[in-house]
Design an enzyme around this catalytic site. Structure first.
Site, PDB file in Angstrom:
ATOM      1  N   ALA B 103       0.811  -1.213   0.000  1.00  0.00           N
ATOM      2  CA  ALA B 103       0.000   0.000   0.000  1.00  0.00           C
ATOM      3  C   ALA B 103       0.849   1.269   0.000  1.00  0.00           C
ATOM      4  CB  ALA B 103      -0.918   0.013   1.222  1.00  0.00           C
ATOM      5  N   LYS B 104       0.357   2.285  -0.741  1.00  0.00           N
ATOM      6  CA  LYS B 104       0.992   3.597  -0.739  1.00  0.00           C
ATOM      7  C   LYS B 104       0.219   4.543   0.165  1.00  0.00           C
ATOM      8  CE  LYS B 104       2.907   3.309  -5.400  1.00  0.00           C
ATOM      9  NZ  LYS B 104       2.475   3.172  -6.786  1.00  0.00           N
ATOM     10  N   GLY B 105      -1.102   4.444   0.137  1.00  0.00           N
ATOM     11  CA  GLY B 105      -1.909   5.318   0.974  1.00  0.00           C
ATOM     12  C   GLY B 105      -2.960   6.050   0.148  1.00  0.00           C
ATOM     13  N   GLU B 108      -6.146  11.862   2.609  1.00  0.00           N
ATOM     14  CA  GLU B 108      -6.599  13.181   2.146  1.00  0.00           C
ATOM     15  C   GLU B 108      -6.223  13.448   0.697  1.00  0.00           C
ATOM     16  OE1 GLU B 108      -6.300  15.633   6.333  1.00  0.00           O
ATOM     17  OE2 GLU B 108      -4.501  15.346   5.143  1.00  0.00           O
TER      18      GLU B 108
END
Lengths: 155, 152
Positions: B103-105, B108
């Site tokens: 995962a990178k994210g 927001e």
């Protein structure tokens, strides 16, 4: 003043200040923590509950305003429409942070109890008083449509 | 984190009033690995709404003394259910070795590209470039008028 009030079909008889807000009565006096303190100005809808079949912002309703033996529904209710909405919200991923969820479910319930077959536009209007900042509105709209479609089959 | 994402926005501009409605949004985000795809999608949708508000109506206005005038939901306008456009999300998974499960994210990040996409769409629609947000009806109308008078 002494007040008799039904919360989720349970009868309470309580001593309460007339100027106490319904939201504080539910949370502080009775421990129903589901209704949230969002803005405390009647703007965000996170405190929404159904009182005598009307959707209200409980943060701006004073206990003195409630008729005797009023009937209040909160998110803790096991009323069938509310249970169906809870299930649909979970399944459809309509809960992101969850702060608006109780208000959204109560607003949806109030809408569906008045109009069991709302159009998309009518759902939007019905839920327009509850603000969501985290997950946006698409999945919430979707969850209400799922419940509408299931209930349509039943009635 | 960086935003590996793209937004395409469709707007309808009423040139008489300056009102710009966002009708359709497409968002594509590379998240590395969507551990919970439904929640990632919801997060993207939420970010899009937030970017929509940023681009269309959210504005912090100060008085001369520095007091915040837009300090309530009645004055600082965030999108409601009525403003939610048709949203399409696509999740791309190009894993990152050092992220959990690749995962990178997300978080927001989906907010970032939406307001610029709105102003680009306004330019595409009516040939008027805004260099300020929110693109309120007043600002859009004024920009249209300035362009008309510049051509005279």
């Amino acid at each position: 003043m002494i007040l008799e009030i039904f919360i989720n079909e349970i009868l309470y008889r309580e001593e309460v200040s007339p100027e106490k807000r319904l939201l504080d009565f539910l949370r502080d006096d009775l421990g129903y923590m589901g209704s949230k303190k969002g803005c405390e100005q009647g703007e965000c809808g996170a405190c929404s509950v159904i009182v005598n079949q009307r959707l209200v912002n409980s943060c701006i309703v004073l206990m003195a305003q409630l008729p005797e033996r009023s009937r209040v529904l909160t998110i803790e209710s096991d009323e069938p429409i509310i249970m169906s909405l809870k299930e649909a919200f979970v399944e459809q991923g309509a809960i992101q942070c969850g702060a608006c969820t109780p208000g959204m479910i109560l607003a949806s319930a109030a809408l569906l109890l008045k109009n069991s077959n709302p159009s998309e536009e009518e759902i939007r209007v019905g839920l327009s008083g509850v603000l969501c900042r985290c997950g946006g509105y698409p999945k919430i709209l979707g969850a209400v449509e799922v419940v509408r479609d299931n209930f349509r089959g039943v009635s | 984190a960086y935003v590996w994402g793209t937004n395409i926005v469709e707007v309808e501009v009423d040139v008489q009033t300056g009102v710009c409605e966002v009708t359709d949004v497409l968002a594509v985000h590379d998240v590395g690995k969507a551990i919970n795809p439904q929640t990632v999608e919801g997060q993207i949708e939420g970010g899009i709404l937030q970017g929509l508000g940023y681009g269309r109506f959210e504005e912090v206005i100060f008085s001369e003394n520095g007091a915040v005038l837009t300090n309530s939901y009645g004055t600082y306008m965030i999108p409601s259910m009525m403003d939610s456009p048709c949203i399409h999300t696509f999740i791309v998974e190009d894993p990152w070795d050092e992220g959990p499960y690749g995962a990178k994210g997300i978080g927001e990040l989906p907010l970032v590209g939406v307001a610029p996409a709105i102003t680009c769409a306004i330019y595409n629609a009516i040939g008027v470039r805004l260099n300020e947000i929110p693109a309120t009806p007043e600002r859009v109308w004024k920009a249209i008028q300035e362009q008309i008078w510049a051509a005279v």
